[in-house]
Design a protein around this motif. Sequence first.
Motif, PDB file in Angstrom:
ATOM      1  N   GLY A  12       0.821  -1.198   0.000  1.00  0.00           N
ATOM      2  CA  GLY A  12       0.000   0.000   0.000  1.00  0.00           C
ATOM      3  C   GLY A  12       0.856   1.251   0.000  1.00  0.00           C
ATOM      4  N   PRO A  13       0.168   2.354  -0.259  1.00  0.00           N
ATOM      5  CA  PRO A  13      -1.257   2.480  -0.599  1.00  0.00           C
ATOM      6  C   PRO A  13      -1.612   1.770  -1.908  1.00  0.00           C
ATOM      7  CG  PRO A  13      -0.317   4.620   0.012  1.00  0.00           C
ATOM      8  CD  PRO A  13       0.825   3.679  -0.153  1.00  0.00           C
ATOM      9  N   VAL A  14      -2.825   1.258  -1.958  1.00  0.00           N
ATOM     10  CA  VAL A  14      -3.297   0.465  -3.082  1.00  0.00           C
ATOM     11  C   VAL A  14      -4.193   1.333  -3.956  1.00  0.00           C
ATOM     12  CG1 VAL A  14      -4.519  -1.619  -3.759  1.00  0.00           C
ATOM     13  CG2 VAL A  14      -3.210  -1.577  -1.635  1.00  0.00           C
ATOM     14  N   LYS A  64      -4.882   3.579   1.687  1.00  0.00           N
ATOM     15  CA  LYS A  64      -3.933   3.037   2.657  1.00  0.00           C
ATOM     16  C   LYS A  64      -4.617   1.960   3.484  1.00  0.00           C
ATOM     17  CE  LYS A  64      -1.067   4.394   6.595  1.00  0.00           C
ATOM     18  NZ  LYS A  64      -0.686   5.514   7.494  1.00  0.00           N
ATOM     19  N   HIS A  96      -2.305  -0.667   5.088  1.00  0.00           N
ATOM     20  CA  HIS A  96      -1.288  -1.088   6.055  1.00  0.00           C
ATOM     21  C   HIS A  96      -1.041   0.046   7.042  1.00  0.00           C
ATOM     22  CE1 HIS A  96       3.053  -1.783   7.298  1.00  0.00           C
ATOM     23  NE2 HIS A  96       2.414  -2.857   7.734  1.00  0.00           N
ATOM     24  N   THR A 131      -9.421  -3.353  -3.559  1.00  0.00           N
ATOM     25  CA  THR A 131      -8.329  -3.444  -2.584  1.00  0.00           C
ATOM     26  C   THR A 131      -7.666  -4.812  -2.630  1.00  0.00           C
ATOM     27  OG1 THR A 131      -9.512  -1.882  -1.150  1.00  0.00           O
ATOM     28  CG2 THR A 131      -7.758  -3.196  -0.154  1.00  0.00           C
ATOM     29  N   LEU A 159      -3.679  -5.995  -3.823  1.00  0.00           N
ATOM     30  CA  LEU A 159      -2.771  -6.682  -2.902  1.00  0.00           C
ATOM     31  C   LEU A 159      -2.347  -8.066  -3.389  1.00  0.00           C
ATOM     32  CD1 LEU A 159      -4.468  -5.822   0.526  1.00  0.00           C
ATOM     33  CD2 LEU A 159      -2.359  -4.841  -0.391  1.00  0.00           C
TER      34      LEU A 159
END
Length: 475
Positions: free
Chosen positions: A220-222, A236, A238, A259, A263
Amino acid sequence: MFKRLPGDEARNLVTTTPDTAVVFRPAVVQTPAILTLIIFTWRVLTGCVRLVWRHPVATLITITPGALTLACGWRTALLLLTPVPTGLLAWAITDRQSFTRLVALRLLAWWRLTWIYRRHWQPVMIVSGLGRHLWGRDYLPRLGKVTCTAWADLVTVRMLKGQSLKDWADRLDHLAQGFGAASCRVTLTKGGHLMLTFPRTDPLAVPLAALPLPETPTVGPVEVGKQEDGRPWLLKVHGTHVLVAGATGAGKGSVIWSTIRGLLPAVRAGLVEIWALDPKLMELSFGRALFGDRYAATPEDCADLLEQAVTVMQKRAARFAGLQRSHTPTVEDPFVLVVVDEVAFLTAYQADRQLKQRISAALATLTTQGRAVGIGVMAALQDPRKEVMNIRNLFPDKIALRLDESEQVDMVLGDGARQRGALADHISPVPELGAGVGFVRLEASPDPIRVRAAYVCDTDIRDMAATFAAGKDAA
């Protein structure tokens, strides 16, 4: 006819004429004409300097033809100016982006300043109550610079002494209608100064397709969508917790799946683990292969999985104590994202009181202690009331998609969010127009940001599950 009365005798005066008021005529001070001319000339000069400073391109384009005509005659001026529009046209065709930024938007800002805002400033301020008319004089907030972007007008304003941001936030509808905009948002820039945002178009009106998978693993940010100003929406996950609230069909699944999609490379690299709680058995079940044995559907399994996450958190905290205060994802200690779809079903609508208490206690523990050791929670719900979700304030970052009532906006994003322009209750219920559109309020900023999440369809989810399962088998 009248004589001066000493002391307090004036209060004993009695008139025999009914409905007669005592009139006091104020003294009139004659201002010298030379002083009036000096003040008027000074204001004209400062206004011209301010206009040239703020709008150099528009001023140059306006003044140059007249100056050349006076200096050289109209034939010479026409001959000299003919190449200018030709060059501007060629510039616009060859490099439209730089032409728009350096010329077109500046001309548009000058035009909207003079024709829209300055022309209507006095009546809008007086009628909306932001200005005052006292003793024949108007006291108005000072209109500052107007900057045009591709989608909105940014208007800087200096408030009157004694005004507050709330005075302006309470009158956003008046400002939007007064200047012919669909909506208005207000942001405090510094003491006594604020910025008004008037959208001209809606850059988020078109749905976004699923974003491509990141080429490199990232925690992240993703990137999950697009902001209203055209920049990528980076969420964000994490080091924080995220609460997603929205009515049925508002697009909560778009935020969750975008999201997860962002990831996936980190999941494959062993830096991230996604734990999924799916009490509805509808949203996250499409990608069940992505979660492996970290998937729960029944309330009992959800409680067990949350308590298992608490155990991991406590073990990490014991190992990190005295050694580190923040988490860095590694293969040994990956970042754990606990995704809870429709959390209200587990915390409010669960009939088993013991299960409800276990789930609520585990979620409260994770949201209060999990950030430092690399465990985050992303929870989605429809009803943001306190009795439904009593730990919503433990989520630093909040996303409000389409909501049913105006009061729910502040429940999700915090007090004053709707007054600052987060009109989540006005988002269109038509899926093509409003699904995935919402407002984000981050922990570090009180100002809401309008965003739209990319839509991850069922086919995309199945492809993600198939590719990830193939990647695990190959590994």
